[in-house]
Motif scaffolding. Structure first.
Motif, mmCIF file in Angstrom:
data_model
loop_
_atom_site.group_PDB
_atom_site.id
_atom_site.type_symbol
_atom_site.label_atom_id
_atom_site.label_comp_id
_atom_site.label_asym_id
_atom_site.label_seq_id
_atom_site.Cartn_x
_atom_site.Cartn_y
_atom_site.Cartn_z
ATOM 1 N N ASP A 5 0.825 -1.212 0.000
ATOM 2 C CA ASP A 5 0.000 0.000 0.000
ATOM 3 C C ASP A 5 0.859 1.262 0.000
ATOM 4 O OD1 ASP A 5 -2.227 -1.603 0.007
ATOM 5 O OD2 ASP A 5 -2.718 -1.278 2.118
ATOM 6 N N ALA A 6 1.944 1.246 0.789
ATOM 7 C CA ALA A 6 2.813 2.429 0.844
ATOM 8 C C ALA A 6 3.551 2.640 -0.470
ATOM 9 C CB ALA A 6 3.810 2.287 1.993
ATOM 10 N N LEU A 7 4.052 1.554 -1.068
ATOM 11 C CA LEU A 7 4.743 1.691 -2.357
ATOM 12 C C LEU A 7 3.812 2.229 -3.430
ATOM 13 C CD1 LEU A 7 6.860 -1.604 -2.519
ATOM 14 C CD2 LEU A 7 7.668 0.698 -1.973
ATOM 15 N N ALA A 8 2.547 1.824 -3.362
ATOM 16 C CA ALA A 8 1.586 2.263 -4.375
ATOM 17 C C ALA A 8 1.402 3.773 -4.373
ATOM 18 C CB ALA A 8 0.243 1.573 -4.157
ATOM 19 N N THR A 9 1.611 4.399 -3.226
ATOM 20 C CA THR A 9 1.423 5.856 -3.152
ATOM 21 C C THR A 9 2.463 6.612 -3.968
ATOM 22 O OG1 THR A 9 2.796 6.132 -1.152
ATOM 23 C CG2 THR A 9 0.444 5.638 -0.828
ATOM 24 N N CYS A 10 3.594 5.963 -4.260
ATOM 25 C CA CYS A 10 4.604 6.625 -5.098
ATOM 26 C C CYS A 10 4.794 5.896 -6.425
ATOM 27 C CB CYS A 10 5.927 6.768 -4.345
ATOM 28 S SG CYS A 10 6.772 5.228 -3.954
ATOM 29 N N GLY A 11 3.801 5.079 -6.797
ATOM 30 C CA GLY A 11 3.812 4.433 -8.097
ATOM 31 C C GLY A 11 4.752 3.254 -8.228
ATOM 32 N N LEU A 12 5.147 2.648 -7.092
ATOM 33 C CA LEU A 12 6.055 1.505 -7.129
ATOM 34 C C LEU A 12 5.343 0.237 -6.681
ATOM 35 C CD1 LEU A 12 9.267 3.133 -5.585
ATOM 36 C CD2 LEU A 12 8.752 2.732 -8.007
ATOM 37 N N GLU A 13 5.978 -0.899 -6.944
ATOM 38 C CA GLU A 13 5.445 -2.181 -6.490
ATOM 39 C C GLU A 13 6.588 -3.161 -6.289
ATOM 40 O OE1 GLU A 13 4.390 -4.045 -10.916
ATOM 41 O OE2 GLU A 13 2.780 -3.362 -9.593
#
Length: 353
Positions: free
Chosen positions: A208-216
């Motif tokens: 969820d946190a990575l998704a906030t900066c467009g990462l996975e």
């Protein structure tokens, strides 16, 4: 605690509003504090104007936890004992650490029969220990549940928890900050035991946190919270991923093996974030001489907090930083990120891997 006192406590407890201290994960990873902010909560004044930390009525506390087969678990019991020794009015009775659920149940039965004032319990299996904890509560004994929740909230007067989801959020937010929006970043995750809810929560928070900066997460492998398992999992990961930008390892004990695999592979193109907060990892972060640049705290002070809270409840006291006149029903501890910039603050409470 006398029978009338216990009855009065049960009446008050039934009306107490549940309160959780939950700090949302964000890119800053920890709350701002001034230099003169007290790190230890000073107790609210007790009747008569005395501090809650001053000696009061004697409190007998039974303590039970799983076997210390992991550095974090060993630190749980050690911190609880050290905290109890700080109070002349606390008598701590420590049961033999065990991973046998039936033995742990019998230990709690023994505490009940002995008429202790409180029980601080980190259950090997929260669901399995729920019924005996309810029995203790019904007999007027204050039960403080640590780390692994009971299946019924009525089984404990106070529950002290770490924040597994928050660990993932903190780790992911730190990695987002460090990579500065690098859209094609390759991020790996070395998880714990996948069947455990705590591992699932950590992974979900991370994603969820990575998704906030467009990462996975591009590569993920489970381990087993041991150094041996961590080394095997990391070796497989490094073979499968020829290039990485960052790794999050869920647990610093298994991280001993993870670091061994990284060194054997001669890889250093990425940085790594640990999890839990061991002393060895913090010292490595402070030395800044490896790929290990940060770790996310999962407090090994939970049972120590439980000892303090049990004492307050039995003595009819509250917490100084709250207006509420009762100790909260639930307290969830924060999962801060430790880096070389703030490591000295956290080293005193770090555990030995």
């Amino acid at each position: 605690m006398s029978a009338p006192t216990r009855r009065r406590w049960l009446t008050l407890a039934a009306g107490t509003v549940a309160l959780a201290f939950v700090v949302a994960g964000c890119t800053s990873n920890e709350p701002e504090e001034s230099e003169d902010t007290a790190t230890n909560t000073a107790a609210a004044p007790a009747p008569g104007g005395t501090s809650n930390d001053e000696p009061g009525d004697k409190v007998v506390i039974g303590f039970s936890a799983p076997a210390a087969d992991h550095g974090w678990m060993a630190a749980i019991t050690k911190a609880a004992q050290a905290t109890a020794e700080e109070y002349s009015d606390v008598e701590l009775r420590v049961a033999e650490a065990t991973n046998d659920t039936n033995l742990q149940i019998s230990q709690i039965e023994g505490f009940i029969n002995d008429g202790v004032d409180a029980i601080v319990l980190l259950p090997f299996d929260g669901a399995a220990l729920t019924d005996i904890a309810i029995e203790a509560m019904q007999k007027g004994i204050v039960v403080v549940n640590v780390d692994r929740e009971f299946s019924d909230p009525n089984a404990a007067r106070v529950t002290v928890l770490g924040d597994n989801y928050g660990m993932g959020v903190s780790a992911g937010s730190y990695i987002c900050d460090q990579l500065g929006g690098k859209a094609d970043a390759k991020i790996a995750e070395i998880a714990g035991i996948d069947s455990l809810p705590l591992t699932q929560d950590r992974s979900q928070g991370f994603a969820d946190a990575l998704a906030t900066c467009g990462l996975e997460v591009s590569n993920r492998v489970p381990a087993d919270f041991t150094a041996q398992g961590g080394e095997a999992a990391a070796a497989n990961l490094l073979q499968a991923a020829p290039h990485l930008d960052a790794i999050w390892n869920h647990d610093d004990d298994q991280g001993v093996g993870v670091m061994a695999a990284i060194e054997a592979a001669g890889r250093d193109e990425f940085f790594m974030v640990g999890g839990a907060g061991s002393k060895q990892v913090m010292e490595s972060i402070k030395a800044d001489d490896s790929v290990l640049k940060a770790t996310v705290i999962y407090p090994s002070t939970q049972a120590a907090d439980g000892i303090k809270l049990a004492r307050l409840v039995v003595q009819g006291k509250s917490m100084s930083d709250l207006v509420e006149v009762e100790v909260p029903r639930k307290i969830q501890l924060f999962a801060p990120v430790v880096t070389k910039d703030n490591v000295d603050r956290y080293l005193p409470t770090a555990f030995e891997s």
